[in-house]
Design a protein around this motif. Sequence first.
Motif, PDB file in Angstrom:
ATOM      1  N   MET A 116     -10.934  13.827  -5.267  1.00 51.75           N
ATOM      2  CA  MET A 116     -11.757  12.764  -5.880  1.00 51.75           C
ATOM      3  C   MET A 116     -12.289  11.775  -4.845  1.00 51.75           C
ATOM      4  O   MET A 116     -13.068  10.890  -5.169  1.00 51.75           O
ATOM      5  CB  MET A 116     -10.926  11.996  -6.920  1.00 51.75           C
ATOM      6  N   MET A 117     -11.864  11.932  -3.575  1.00 50.34           N
ATOM      7  CA  MET A 117     -12.200  10.902  -2.585  1.00 50.34           C
ATOM      8  C   MET A 117     -13.689  10.830  -2.248  1.00 50.34           C
ATOM      9  O   MET A 117     -14.188   9.790  -1.823  1.00 50.34           O
ATOM     10  CB  MET A 117     -11.367  11.084  -1.311  1.00 50.34           C
ATOM     11  N   ALA A 118     -14.425  11.915  -2.459  1.00 53.09           N
ATOM     12  CA  ALA A 118     -15.876  11.861  -2.214  1.00 53.09           C
ATOM     13  C   ALA A 118     -16.516  10.840  -3.165  1.00 53.09           C
ATOM     14  O   ALA A 118     -17.328  10.016  -2.743  1.00 53.09           O
ATOM     15  CB  ALA A 118     -16.498  13.241  -2.416  1.00 53.09           C
ATOM     16  N   GLN A 119     -16.125  10.888  -4.446  1.00 53.60           N
ATOM     17  CA  GLN A 119     -16.651   9.915  -5.412  1.00 53.60           C
ATOM     18  C   GLN A 119     -16.079   8.517  -5.161  1.00 53.60           C
ATOM     19  O   GLN A 119     -16.804   7.523  -5.188  1.00 53.60           O
ATOM     20  CB  GLN A 119     -16.313  10.338  -6.852  1.00 53.60           C
ATOM     21  N   VAL A 120     -14.758   8.458  -4.923  1.00 54.76           N
ATOM     22  CA  VAL A 120     -14.102   7.161  -4.737  1.00 54.76           C
ATOM     23  C   VAL A 120     -14.622   6.471  -3.480  1.00 54.76           C
ATOM     24  O   VAL A 120     -14.713   5.244  -3.421  1.00 54.76           O
ATOM     25  CB  VAL A 120     -12.553   7.339  -4.665  1.00 54.76           C
ATOM     26  N   GLY A 121     -14.991   7.255  -2.475  1.00 54.74           N
ATOM     27  CA  GLY A 121     -15.534   6.693  -1.230  1.00 54.74           C
ATOM     28  C   GLY A 121     -16.717   5.772  -1.451  1.00 54.74           C
ATOM     29  O   GLY A 121     -16.956   4.844  -0.665  1.00 54.74           O
ATOM     30  N   ARG A 122     -17.451   5.989  -2.537  1.00 52.88           N
ATOM     31  CA  ARG A 122     -18.612   5.127  -2.844  1.00 52.88           C
ATOM     32  C   ARG A 122     -18.176   3.695  -3.178  1.00 52.88           C
ATOM     33  O   ARG A 122     -18.990   2.772  -3.178  1.00 52.88           O
ATOM     34  CB  ARG A 122     -19.406   5.703  -4.028  1.00 52.88           C
ATOM     35  N   LEU A 123     -16.892   3.524  -3.471  1.00 44.97           N
ATOM     36  CA  LEU A 123     -16.381   2.193  -3.851  1.00 44.97           C
ATOM     37  C   LEU A 123     -15.800   1.441  -2.654  1.00 44.97           C
ATOM     38  O   LEU A 123     -15.247   0.361  -2.815  1.00 44.97           O
ATOM     39  CB  LEU A 123     -15.291   2.346  -4.919  1.00 44.97           C
ATOM     40  N   GLY A 124     -15.929   2.034  -1.463  1.00 42.64           N
ATOM     41  CA  GLY A 124     -15.315   1.440  -0.272  1.00 42.64           C
ATOM     42  C   GLY A 124     -15.660  -0.022  -0.063  1.00 42.64           C
ATOM     43  O   GLY A 124     -14.789  -0.832   0.265  1.00 42.64           O
ATOM     44  N   ARG A 125     -16.921  -0.358  -0.262  1.00 39.69           N
ATOM     45  CA  ARG A 125     -17.346  -1.744  -0.022  1.00 39.69           C
ATOM     46  C   ARG A 125     -16.735  -2.722  -1.024  1.00 39.69           C
ATOM     47  O   ARG A 125     -16.538  -3.892  -0.720  1.00 39.69           O
ATOM     48  CB  ARG A 125     -18.871  -1.839  -0.093  1.00 39.69           C
ATOM     49  N   VAL A 126     -16.451  -2.221  -2.216  1.00 44.90           N
ATOM     50  CA  VAL A 126     -15.867  -3.073  -3.266  1.00 44.90           C
ATOM     51  C   VAL A 126     -14.346  -3.144  -3.110  1.00 44.90           C
ATOM     52  O   VAL A 126     -13.748  -4.222  -3.111  1.00 44.90           O
ATOM     53  CB  VAL A 126     -16.200  -2.513  -4.673  1.00 44.90           C
ATOM     54  N   LEU A 127     -13.714  -1.971  -2.962  1.00 49.62           N
ATOM     55  CA  LEU A 127     -12.252  -1.910  -2.968  1.00 49.62           C
ATOM     56  C   LEU A 127     -11.637  -2.219  -1.604  1.00 49.62           C
ATOM     57  O   LEU A 127     -10.538  -2.777  -1.537  1.00 49.62           O
ATOM     58  CB  LEU A 127     -11.785  -0.519  -3.428  1.00 49.62           C
ATOM     59  N   GLY A 128     -12.339  -1.861  -0.533  1.00 54.64           N
ATOM     60  CA  GLY A 128     -11.804  -2.058   0.818  1.00 54.64           C
ATOM     61  C   GLY A 128     -11.368  -3.485   1.109  1.00 54.64           C
ATOM     62  O   GLY A 128     -10.210  -3.734   1.462  1.00 54.64           O
ATOM     63  N   PRO A 129     -12.279  -4.466   0.972  1.00 52.78           N
ATOM     64  CA  PRO A 129     -11.916  -5.859   1.278  1.00 52.78           C
ATOM     65  C   PRO A 129     -10.776  -6.396   0.420  1.00 52.78           C
ATOM     66  O   PRO A 129     -10.071  -7.318   0.811  1.00 52.78           O
ATOM     67  CB  PRO A 129     -13.212  -6.631   0.987  1.00 52.78           C
ATOM     68  N   LYS A 130     -10.578  -5.827  -0.780  1.00 47.51           N
ATOM     69  CA  LYS A 130      -9.513  -6.296  -1.669  1.00 47.51           C
ATOM     70  C   LYS A 130      -8.196  -5.541  -1.428  1.00 47.51           C
ATOM     71  O   LYS A 130      -7.202  -5.785  -2.107  1.00 47.51           O
ATOM     72  CB  LYS A 130      -9.942  -6.129  -3.129  1.00 47.51           C
ATOM     73  N   GLY A 131      -8.207  -4.604  -0.482  1.00 46.30           N
ATOM     74  CA  GLY A 131      -7.001  -3.836  -0.205  1.00 46.30           C
ATOM     75  C   GLY A 131      -6.643  -2.853  -1.309  1.00 46.30           C
ATOM     76  O   GLY A 131      -5.499  -2.446  -1.448  1.00 46.30           O
ATOM     77  N   LEU A 132      -7.644  -2.475  -2.111  1.00 42.00           N
ATOM     78  CA  LEU A 132      -7.382  -1.599  -3.260  1.00 42.00           C
ATOM     79  C   LEU A 132      -7.832  -0.155  -3.031  1.00 42.00           C
ATOM     80  O   LEU A 132      -7.657   0.694  -3.900  1.00 42.00           O
ATOM     81  CB  LEU A 132      -8.111  -2.146  -4.502  1.00 42.00           C
ATOM     82  N   MET A 133      -8.419   0.138  -1.868  1.00 43.56           N
ATOM     83  CA  MET A 133      -8.926   1.487  -1.605  1.00 43.56           C
ATOM     84  C   MET A 133      -7.762   2.466  -1.449  1.00 43.56           C
ATOM     85  O   MET A 133      -6.845   2.215  -0.659  1.00 43.56           O
ATOM     86  CB  MET A 133      -9.769   1.461  -0.326  1.00 43.56           C
ATOM     87  N   PRO A 134      -7.773   3.571  -2.199  1.00 43.38           N
ATOM     88  CA  PRO A 134      -6.721   4.571  -2.007  1.00 43.38           C
ATOM     89  C   PRO A 134      -6.671   5.025  -0.548  1.00 43.38           C
ATOM     90  O   PRO A 134      -7.715   5.179   0.085  1.00 43.38           O
ATOM     91  CB  PRO A 134      -7.152   5.722  -2.935  1.00 43.38           C
ATOM     92  N   ASN A 135      -5.440   5.221  -0.031  1.00 36.33           N
ATOM     93  CA  ASN A 135      -5.267   5.541   1.381  1.00 36.33           C
ATOM     94  C   ASN A 135      -4.051   6.452   1.553  1.00 36.33           C
ATOM     95  O   ASN A 135      -2.987   6.142   1.025  1.00 36.33           O
ATOM     96  CB  ASN A 135      -5.073   4.223   2.155  1.00 36.33           C
ATOM     97  N   PRO A 136      -4.199   7.534   2.316  1.00 30.71           N
ATOM     98  CA  PRO A 136      -3.050   8.429   2.509  1.00 30.71           C
ATOM     99  C   PRO A 136      -1.851   7.717   3.135  1.00 30.71           C
ATOM    100  O   PRO A 136      -0.704   8.050   2.845  1.00 30.71           O
ATOM    101  CB  PRO A 136      -3.583   9.505   3.464  1.00 30.71           C
ATOM    102  N   LYS A 137      -2.094   6.704   3.997  1.00 25.53           N
ATOM    103  CA  LYS A 137      -0.996   6.018   4.686  1.00 25.53           C
ATOM    104  C   LYS A 137      -0.122   5.227   3.723  1.00 25.53           C
ATOM    105  O   LYS A 137       1.043   4.949   4.028  1.00 25.53           O
ATOM    106  CB  LYS A 137      -1.555   5.055   5.750  1.00 25.53           C
ATOM    107  N   THR A 138      -0.688   4.819   2.598  1.00 27.18           N
ATOM    108  CA  THR A 138       0.118   4.060   1.628  1.00 27.18           C
ATOM    109  C   THR A 138       0.518   4.933   0.430  1.00 27.18           C
ATOM    110  O   THR A 138       1.008   4.431  -0.576  1.00 27.18           O
ATOM    111  CB  THR A 138      -0.645   2.817   1.131  1.00 27.18           C
TER     112      THR A 138
END
Length: 230
Positions: free
Chosen positions: A121-143
């Motif tokens: 699903m990360m191809a679709q979710v990647g489109r939300l990077g600008r929204v979720l990234g700054p809030k620390g909400l972007m899904p990440n394998p490291k977490t």
Amino acid sequence: MAHKRGKKYQDAVKQVEAEKNYTLDEAVDLVKKIDFAKFDATVEIAFKLNVDTKQADQQLRGAVVLPNGTGKDQTVIVFAKGDKAKEAQAAGADFVGEDDLVAKIQDGWLDFDVAIATPDMMAQVGRLGRVLGPKGLMPNPKTGTVTMDVTKAVNDSKAGKVTYRTDRDGNVAVPVGKVSFDADKLVENLKTIANVVVSARPAAVKGTYVQHVSISSTFGPSVNVDVASL
């Protein structure tokens, strides 16, 4: 009104010896005692680390499940389809979806605490990077939030998983529970996150790695902790 709050803060500050490094047990007792919020305040630990965050191999990022939880109910969303979507729902995810969930967030919905995604699903979710990234909400394998094991990811998030990462200045701040927690439960949570941060010491770091540690409640002053007591 601000003046009144200022007085409570000043009264709390007077009870803290600024130059003293308290043992963890002493620090927890003091933070609980001097908290003056009218709600069940969050207790947070802050580490000042001797790392150069301009170097990729000296940036810390990860997650840990606190043994006594955070005292906060986490709203968890999962981006998944098919059997994995069913699995996420069975595990207790609050919202599960695909493009519909992506579109909802693009429309401004951010009423959740943790976002989990299956790798496909990360191809679709990647489109939300600008929204979720700054809030620390972007899904990440490291977490552990990009995974095929959505059951474990949802369970961990609901059980009190916290994420940690270094900021630009090498600081790591993590919530570890509520003021209402028993002192021994706070101490156990604090030791758990401290062990993770200490064991994540980058190989390139020379000299003292953990330079300073303090704990505080939402509005209360910070209390210095003796690193050796962690």
